[in-house]
Design a protein around this motif. Structure first.
Motif, short mmCIF file in Angstrom:
data_model
loop_
_atom_site.label_atom_id
_atom_site.label_comp_id
_atom_site.label_asym_id
_atom_site.label_seq_id
_atom_site.Cartn_x
_atom_site.Cartn_y
_atom_site.Cartn_z
N LEU A 157 20.33 -17.74 -25.78
CA LEU A 157 19.88 -17.41 -24.43
C LEU A 157 20.75 -16.31 -23.83
O LEU A 157 20.25 -15.37 -23.21
CB LEU A 157 19.88 -18.66 -23.56
CG LEU A 157 19.45 -18.52 -22.10
CD1 LEU A 157 18.06 -17.94 -21.99
CD2 LEU A 157 19.51 -19.88 -21.41
N LYS A 158 22.06 -16.41 -24.04
CA LYS A 158 22.97 -15.39 -23.52
C LYS A 158 22.71 -14.03 -24.16
O LYS A 158 22.71 -13.00 -23.47
CB LYS A 158 24.44 -15.80 -23.80
CG LYS A 158 24.92 -16.98 -23.00
CD LYS A 158 26.37 -17.31 -23.38
CE LYS A 158 26.88 -18.54 -22.67
NZ LYS A 158 28.27 -18.89 -23.10
N VAL A 159 22.47 -14.01 -25.48
CA VAL A 159 22.17 -12.76 -26.18
C VAL A 159 20.95 -12.09 -25.57
O VAL A 159 20.92 -10.88 -25.33
CB VAL A 159 21.97 -13.01 -27.68
CG1 VAL A 159 21.41 -11.76 -28.37
CG2 VAL A 159 23.26 -13.44 -28.34
N CYS A 160 19.92 -12.89 -25.30
CA CYS A 160 18.67 -12.35 -24.75
C CYS A 160 18.88 -11.81 -23.34
O CYS A 160 18.40 -10.72 -23.00
CB CYS A 160 17.60 -13.43 -24.74
SG CYS A 160 17.01 -13.89 -26.38
N LEU A 161 19.57 -12.56 -22.52
CA LEU A 161 19.77 -12.14 -21.12
C LEU A 161 20.66 -10.90 -21.04
O LEU A 161 20.41 -9.99 -20.24
CB LEU A 161 20.35 -13.28 -20.31
CG LEU A 161 19.44 -14.51 -20.15
CD1 LEU A 161 20.14 -15.60 -19.35
CD2 LEU A 161 18.12 -14.13 -19.48
N GLU A 162 21.68 -10.84 -21.88
CA GLU A 162 22.58 -9.68 -21.87
C GLU A 162 21.89 -8.42 -22.40
O GLU A 162 22.18 -7.32 -21.94
CB GLU A 162 23.81 -9.98 -22.72
CG GLU A 162 24.75 -11.02 -22.11
CD GLU A 162 25.84 -11.45 -23.07
OE1 GLU A 162 25.87 -10.92 -24.21
OE2 GLU A 162 26.65 -12.32 -22.70
N GLY A 163 21.00 -8.61 -23.37
CA GLY A 163 20.36 -7.46 -24.00
C GLY A 163 18.98 -7.12 -23.48
O GLY A 163 18.35 -6.19 -23.97
N GLY A 164 18.49 -7.89 -22.49
CA GLY A 164 17.15 -7.63 -21.97
C GLY A 164 16.05 -7.90 -22.97
O GLY A 164 15.01 -7.24 -22.96
N LEU A 165 16.27 -8.90 -23.85
CA LEU A 165 15.27 -9.23 -24.85
C LEU A 165 14.16 -10.08 -24.23
O LEU A 165 14.30 -10.60 -23.13
CB LEU A 165 15.92 -9.99 -26.02
CG LEU A 165 17.18 -9.37 -26.63
CD1 LEU A 165 17.61 -10.15 -27.86
CD2 LEU A 165 16.97 -7.90 -26.96
N GLN A 166 13.07 -10.24 -25.00
CA GLN A 166 11.91 -10.95 -24.46
C GLN A 166 11.80 -12.41 -24.89
O GLN A 166 11.04 -13.16 -24.31
CB GLN A 166 10.62 -10.22 -24.86
CG GLN A 166 10.32 -8.98 -24.06
CD GLN A 166 11.26 -7.83 -24.36
OE1 GLN A 166 11.64 -7.62 -25.50
NE2 GLN A 166 11.60 -7.06 -23.34
N GLY A 167 12.55 -12.81 -25.92
CA GLY A 167 12.39 -14.18 -26.34
C GLY A 167 13.31 -14.60 -27.46
O GLY A 167 14.11 -13.82 -27.98
N ILE A 168 13.18 -15.88 -27.83
CA ILE A 168 13.96 -16.52 -28.88
C ILE A 168 13.01 -17.08 -29.93
O ILE A 168 11.95 -17.62 -29.60
CB ILE A 168 14.82 -17.66 -28.29
CG1 ILE A 168 15.86 -17.09 -27.32
CG2 ILE A 168 15.50 -18.48 -29.39
CD1 ILE A 168 16.59 -18.17 -26.54
N VAL A 169 13.41 -16.96 -31.20
CA VAL A 169 12.71 -17.65 -32.29
C VAL A 169 13.72 -18.60 -32.91
O VAL A 169 14.71 -18.17 -33.49
CB VAL A 169 12.18 -16.68 -33.36
CG1 VAL A 169 11.35 -17.44 -34.39
CG2 VAL A 169 11.37 -15.55 -32.74
N SER A 170 13.50 -19.89 -32.77
CA SER A 170 14.49 -20.88 -33.21
C SER A 170 13.95 -21.75 -34.33
O SER A 170 12.76 -22.04 -34.41
CB SER A 170 14.89 -21.79 -32.04
OG SER A 170 15.76 -22.82 -32.47
N GLU A 171 14.87 -22.20 -35.20
CA GLU A 171 14.55 -23.26 -36.14
C GLU A 171 14.11 -24.46 -35.30
O GLU A 171 14.78 -24.85 -34.36
CB GLU A 171 15.80 -23.63 -36.95
CG GLU A 171 15.56 -23.90 -38.42
CD GLU A 171 14.74 -25.14 -38.75
OE1 GLU A 171 14.50 -25.99 -37.87
OE2 GLU A 171 14.35 -25.27 -39.92
N ILE A 172 12.99 -25.05 -35.62
CA ILE A 172 12.43 -26.11 -34.78
C ILE A 172 13.34 -27.33 -34.70
O ILE A 172 13.40 -28.02 -33.68
CB ILE A 172 11.01 -26.50 -35.25
CG1 ILE A 172 10.44 -27.57 -34.34
CG2 ILE A 172 11.00 -26.91 -36.70
CD1 ILE A 172 10.48 -27.25 -32.85
N LYS A 173 14.11 -27.60 -35.75
CA LYS A 173 15.04 -28.73 -35.69
C LYS A 173 16.05 -28.53 -34.57
O LYS A 173 16.46 -29.50 -33.91
CB LYS A 173 15.76 -28.90 -37.02
CG LYS A 173 14.89 -29.42 -38.15
CD LYS A 173 15.73 -29.59 -39.41
CE LYS A 173 14.88 -30.02 -40.59
NZ LYS A 173 15.69 -30.13 -41.83
#
Length: 340
Positions: free
Chosen positions: A266-282
C-alpha cells in the motif's frame, strides 16, 4: 453458490492444483460491452469483477496430476488465443528484454535445455532474440527447436512436455496476433534476487513501452511488477496505462521489505501514484482487514494464486470487494462467474 460458500474454509482445500471438473475496475469496462457476442446476457455476470487468464489459458505445472496444468504451453500465442474464446477481460503474461533489446514473453528467469546429455541454463536477458526463439517448437516447417526443460520444486529437471505445444513469442507478436478486444496484463519481469540500477530499469522499461505505444492501439493494458522501483518508474515514464504493484502479501519473505506485506505494498502504491495491488490471495485471506484500507485509498485490488482455481474462493473475493482474479482454469472459473 452462496450455500457452498457457508461451508468453505481455506484449510478445506488440501490440493490446490486440483479442482473438480464441474466446479470493478472502473478504468476499463469488460470486453463484452464492446459488442463481443456471448451466449449469456451481460446482466448474468458478477458486475465490475475482472477475470484475467494466468499466462493466457493457464500456467504449466509439469509435476501436477491435473492434466489441465499441462494442456497448452503457457505464455504462447496459442494459449492467449485459446483464452480469448472464454469470457475473460485480460490475459496476464510475463515480459523480459533480450540482450539485443527485444521484449519477449517468458516467465522463468532462465531457459533450461540439454546439450550432450547435460542440462544447462541461460538467462533470458543474456540471449539475443534469435537464440531465444530457437528453443521449443519452430515456426518454420521442418525445423526442430532445442528441447526445453523445467526445474521442479524438488530440484529435478523435467522435459517441458504439454499436450499442445507452441513456439516462443515476442511482445510485438502478441499485439499483432491475439484477439484485439482482449486486454493485456503485462507483468514486467525482473529477477527476485537481483539488485537493479536505475539506468538499467529505465532502459528496459523504455524498450517495452516503445512496443506498447506502437502496437497497443485501443487494447486495454495494465502493467504489473514485483519490482517496486520498476513499478514506480514505469508510472513516471508514462501516465496513460495503470500500474499495479505485485506482492506475495507476506506469504514469502524477501530482503526488500517493501515486498513483504500488504501494508508495505500500500505504501509503495501511495508513494508512487500507482493504481492498484495484485496480491497472492493467501496474503489477503490472512489479512482481510487490508482490503478496506486498500479500497479507502482509492486503489484497486486483484489477486493471483492457486486458490483462485477454487470457485468458492473466487466468489468469496467478490463478496469481499476485491476487483478481480487471475486464474488458471479459465473455462471452469469463468463459467462459475457467469452463473453465480
Amino acid at each position: 453458490m452462496a450455500a457452498a460458500l457457508k461451508a468453505f474454509h481455506v484449510s478445506d482445500v488440501p490440493y490446490l492444483d486440483r479442482v473438480p471438473e464441474k466446479p470493478s475496475l472502473s478504468l476499463y469496462s469488460t470486453r463484452f460491452s464492446k459488442g463481443v457476442e456471448m451466449n449469456r446476457a451481460a446482466s448474468c455476470r458478477m458486475p465490475n469483477f475482472l477475470l484475467i487468464g494466468h499466462r493466457g489459458h493457464g500456467m504449466n505445472i509439469l509435476q501436477s496430476s491435473d492434466s489441465r496444468m499441462k494442456a497448452i504451453k503457457e505464455n504462447s500465442l496459442l494459449s492467449f488465443n485459446t483464452a480469448a474464446k472464454f469470457p475473460l477481460d485480460f490475459i496476464e503474461f510475463d515480459v523480459q528484454v533480450t540482450k539485443d533489446d527485444c521484449p519477449v514473453i517468458f516467465h522463468d528467469d532462465v531457459i533450461l535445455s540439454e546439450e550432450n546429455g547435460i542440462i544447462f541454463e541461460k538467462r533470458v536477458t543474456e540471449l539475443c532474440l534469435a537464440e531465444f526463439l530457437c528453443y521449443g517448437p519452430q515456426k518454420e516447417g521442418g525445423k526442430e527447436g532445442k528441447c526445453l526443460y523445467r526445474k521442479t520444486k524438488d530440484g529435478k529437471f523435467e522435459k517441458w512436455n504439454v499436450e499442445t505445444d507452441d513456439s516462443l513469442c515476442t511482445l510485438q507478436e502478441a499485439f499483432q496476433k491475439v484477439e484485439p478486444s482482449l486486454g493485456f496484463n503485462i507483468e514486467l519481469k525482473f529477477d527476485d534476487y537481483k539488485v537493479y540500477q536505475h539506468d538499467h530499469l529505465t532502459h528496459t522499461l523504455q524498450i517495452i513501452l516503445q512496443v506498447v505505444f506502437e502496437f497497443a492501439r485501443d487494447r486495454p493494458i495494465i502493467f504489473s511488477t514485483f519490482q517496486p522501483d520498476a513499478a514506480q518508474l514505469v508510472r513516471k515514464l508514462q501516465n496513460y496505462y495503470p500500474v499495479y504493484f505485485l506482492t506475495e502479501g507476506g506469504t514469502e519473505t524477501y530482503y526488500d521489505a517493501r515486498r513483504n506485506s500488504l501494508e508495505e505494498a500500500l505504501k509503495v502504491c501511495l508513494e508512487g501514484g500507482l493504481q492498484g495491488i495484485v496480491s497472492e490471495i493467501k496474503g489477503v485471506f490472512k489479512d482481510p482487514g487490508a482490503v478496506p484500507k486498500i479500497k479507502e485509498s482509492n486503489l484497486s485490488l486483484l489477486t493471483y494464486g492457486k486458490l483462485n482455481n477454487v470457485p468458492e474462493a473466487v466468489y468469496m473475493q467478490y463478496l469481499m470487494g476485491i476487483d478481480g482474479v487471475i486464474i488458471d482454469f479459465v473455462e471452469e472459473i469463468s463459467r462459475t462467474i457467469w452463473t453465480a
